[in-house]
Write a protein that holds these residues in place. Structure first.
Motif, PDB file in Angstrom:
ATOM      1  N   HIS A   1      14.954   5.616 -21.154  1.00  0.00           N
ATOM      2  CA  HIS A   1      13.807   5.461 -20.244  1.00  0.00           C
ATOM      3  C   HIS A   1      13.943   6.427 -19.089  1.00  0.00           C
ATOM      4  O   HIS A   1      15.014   6.964 -18.810  1.00  0.00           O
TER       5      HIS A   1
ATOM      6  N   PHE B   1       6.979   9.025 -23.489  1.00  0.00           N
ATOM      7  CA  PHE B   1       7.293   7.979 -22.516  1.00  0.00           C
ATOM      8  C   PHE B   1       6.007   7.360 -22.002  1.00  0.00           C
ATOM      9  O   PHE B   1       5.077   8.086 -21.630  1.00  0.00           O
TER      10      PHE B   1
ATOM     11  N   ARG C   1       9.309   3.810 -20.399  1.00  0.00           N
ATOM     12  CA  ARG C   1       9.981   3.460 -21.632  1.00  0.00           C
ATOM     13  C   ARG C   1       9.680   4.520 -22.692  1.00  0.00           C
ATOM     14  O   ARG C   1       8.536   4.935 -22.855  1.00  0.00           O
ATOM     15  N   CYS C   2      10.699   4.948 -23.441  1.00  0.00           N
ATOM     16  CA  CYS C   2      10.463   5.868 -24.551  1.00  0.00           C
ATOM     17  C   CYS C   2       9.886   5.058 -25.702  1.00  0.00           C
ATOM     18  O   CYS C   2      10.549   4.163 -26.236  1.00  0.00           O
ATOM     19  N   ASP C   3       8.618   5.328 -26.087  1.00  0.00           N
ATOM     20  CA  ASP C   3       7.972   4.521 -27.120  1.00  0.00           C
ATOM     21  C   ASP C   3       7.696   5.309 -28.396  1.00  0.00           C
ATOM     22  O   ASP C   3       7.088   4.774 -29.326  1.00  0.00           O
TER      23      ASP C   3
END
Lengths: 344, 344, 344
Positions: A86, A65, A70-72
């Motif tokens: 997220h 995160f 945001r989970c990237d």
């Protein structure tokens, strides 16, 4: 207040605030990030994970995160990330050596509401007394009650901070700029602590509350009849934040940046503070919480004394703030549900 | 029963009774005072405070309460005391080396209902076995069940107090003067304890319950066919008071005032009592409470054996007393609300 | 699963299953008996009592219960036994070194539903790794979630069982014969554990779930491109049973019956298993349970990743089984209440 700045070092810092597990960490560029300490995938505490150059990685299945929550990155399978993965983020600001957090909607955060702790001295003095912390097994308001009615000093702290000569002082309460100021002016008494201990003097203890949980104590003592000038180093700081309904984070310290020749003075104040809270105030506050056992304060119909004035005003102000916040939240929820489809 | 007289010395004595924190203390003229252990101002435990010549002073902000519970001194501010600042008081009476308390309305207290413990020996014997106390993690009625069905002696206490020869005795239950008397007459058996241990004898164990929680055991053993005369020193006392719904104060002891030549006898009884309760009865009673986990006894539909007769009668009597007390309270509440404005 | 066969020796074995205290014991003829661990008379734990040649005797007042749960002896009074004095019994079957219990109505027990654990090796190998047990402070489904998504291996167990090269494997899920089979095929990776650790290889970890809580792991590694033949000793067994809603019995072990020359191999697997569960998995699973704090899994709206597929299918199957069982119970209750008077 989420933490003293000094508590959040290079790693991941976890603390429960208002019942919510919170993770706080610093990025290489100095930004401080605060989020719910729970992965939205399988609810692992992210604080058991690993800080990266750009965010935090979940310890369980490796989701990463970024600073916005945001989970990237999903390192498993084909790397697919479901839409809306997220973290719940919290606005956090560092000011006066303190990390201030807003646990509500980010859109309603207002930095102008951060209490003014500019009296907290700069870091670096030889005998810095900032950064103290105690965990209290009691509702947060009981800690505020304790601090806003200093007549307790002459009973709980009799012989260490107070004495019989100081008892008859009547509190004077004012409300400068939305604060609550409780003044105890004790002329012609015997010094209760500090350099004037045991000597005839005029002394004072003024506690200033700023919403929601900051209390600054001004104190001093002068020979009888002398001008009561506040020593710029004689301030004590007390800030409380609920961990849960029945437990409280209690942050405290005092000014100032003493030079070598004043080492004994700084040391005296620090030790007096710690000893008083640990061995005298907190056992009492925790015993009161146990007696109340979660009941509403007003439902127990407390006898109200003259010196309760300041504590009662603070309670009333906080109750009003809660009512207003709740009303705003409900109004907002009404607007949202009228105009948008529900989302997670 | 609130306490053994010997438990309340010169200081402040605190004990939770029926869920209520109670403070008990003695005044210089010998009067014993009992009140709720909570200041009506900020709910501090008064037992953390200080006994004075005329009452008790709160440790937190110094309010003083006299023997009637009236707040007669506020040392802070201008000394104003709000009307109605008083403690909840409880009627307490010292009799037969025991402090008896009435936790209901003082107006409904009735000394004639104090159970007759006149068999408790006077203080001062060389080997006094009065004043024992154990805290039990179980509902009070389970302790009464245990004591009113002594057939358990031959299982839980097999080899220490009972044995197989004593098992087949059937309890005989009578109700003299509102008491419940459970007689176990065991002729032609092997002595279970005391001087006749292991010898052929006629022996008896009779337990007499007096409301609400006092149980006196008469016991003895004689050679087969001899007259079963009760030894005036062979009484054991058991008194229970609820601390909470799931915890019990268990007071016990035995007569009598043994002289030097009987030291071994007194010592034997005391040690047998303490060992039996601590290591044999209480673990079982606490295990049963854990199994019941707060459920109502009747809702668990217990199988009722012949020897349960006495315990069941006691339960029925206590249930009836509770219903009657509740009905009286409601009738009283109806009268009060019809004739008076509400007060604190 | 109630217990490993080896856990129930000559004495009385007590364990809470699905919230119910259960007593398990063996009779001289080898029959295994399971019943509620609570006497119907005064609710004593029978496990504190005594095993006899034909049943179990209550420690409190001596009632004896035979293998069918019927009270067949009351040693007290005249020996009267009230009609209907019997224990709640549970069907229990010993198979594959495991005791399988049915906690529902005996009439609905169906041995054909016992999962096939025939891969569990016979007793007696030099380095038997069957019979391991851990108590986990978490809901049972969280333990299943953990085992059915092995992508966690490369994070929680990074460096001990997994590594970065193994992360990108995507789970393939099938449902052979009502089971759920999760295959992780990891060609061209670096060996994560076992003899191929650190070497280039093709490796696999396939977890097969059988309702309600048995999970068998097949695993292996071969040189790149070689035929991936499953070693008949490379199975690991994991079986979970709820103790309560928030605590779980976790049984585990692995095949096989290694001979002396393979001692090191058996030892390696056992130690890796115990270390992994104790120090890596369970702290995480318990932390997740704490974060969920009893909330329903779906109400927390988890982000669903590709590799959750198997765990989600198991959850859905278990939810369906619970609904069907509940519906059958209600239908049955309807039939009973329509045709019979209520009994205990």
């Amino acid at each position: 207040m989420a933490a003293w700045s000094s508590e959040v070092g290079d790693g991941l810092f976890a603390r429960r605030l208002l019942g919510v597990p919170v993770l706080i960490y610093r990025l290489p560029d100095g930004e401080v990030v605060a989020c719910r300490d729970m992965c939205p995938h399988r609810f692992a505490p992210l604080s058991m994970g690993r800080k990266t150059e750009t965010g935090v990685q979940c310890p369980y299945h490796g989701l990463h995160f970024d600073r916005t929550g945001r989970c990237d990155h999903n390192p498993t399978g084909k790397g697919h990330i479901p839409a809306g993965t997220h973290l719940r983020m919290f606005r956090i600001v560092e000011r006066h050596r303190i990390l201030w957090i807003w646990m509500g909607d980010a859109g309603r955060a207002d930095e102008s509401l951060i209490p003014d702790l500019s009296l907290v001295p700069e870091e670096g003095g030889a005998h810095d007394n900032i950064g103290n912390y105690l965990h209290v097994k009691a509702n947060c308001l009981l800690e505020i009650d304790n601090l806003m009615d200093l007549s307790h000093v002459n009973f709980i702290h009799e012989g260490t901070l107070g004495n019989e000569s100081m008892r008859s002082a009547e509190v004077k309460v004012t409300e400068p700029d939305g604060k609550v100021r409780a003044e105890l002016w004790m002329p012609g008494t015997t010094g209760g602590f500090g350099p004037m201990t045991g000597q005839p003097c005029d002394q004072w203890m003024n506690m200033v509350w700023m919403a929601p949980g900051s209390m600054i104590l001004e104190f001093g003592a002068v020979p009888p009849g002398a001008e009561p000038v506040q020593d710029p180093y004689c301030y004590a700081f007390h800030i409380v934040t609920p961990e849960t309904d029945r437990t409280t984070h209690f942050f405290f310290g005092s000014s100032g940046t003493f030079d070598e020749t004043e080492a004994a003075k700084a040391q005296f104040i620090r030790e007096a503070q710690i000893r008083a809270f640990l061995t005298e105030d907190n056992p009492m506050i925790e015993a009161v919480d146990e007696r109340m056992d979660g009941a509403d304060f007003w439902s127990m119909r407390p006898a109200i004394l003259t010196n309760d004035k300041a504590a009662i005003r603070v309670r009333r102000k906080l109750e009003k703030m809660c009512r207003e916040e709740e009303a705003a939240r409900r109004a907002e929820a009404g607007r949202v549900s009228a105009s948008e489809p529900a989302t997670q």
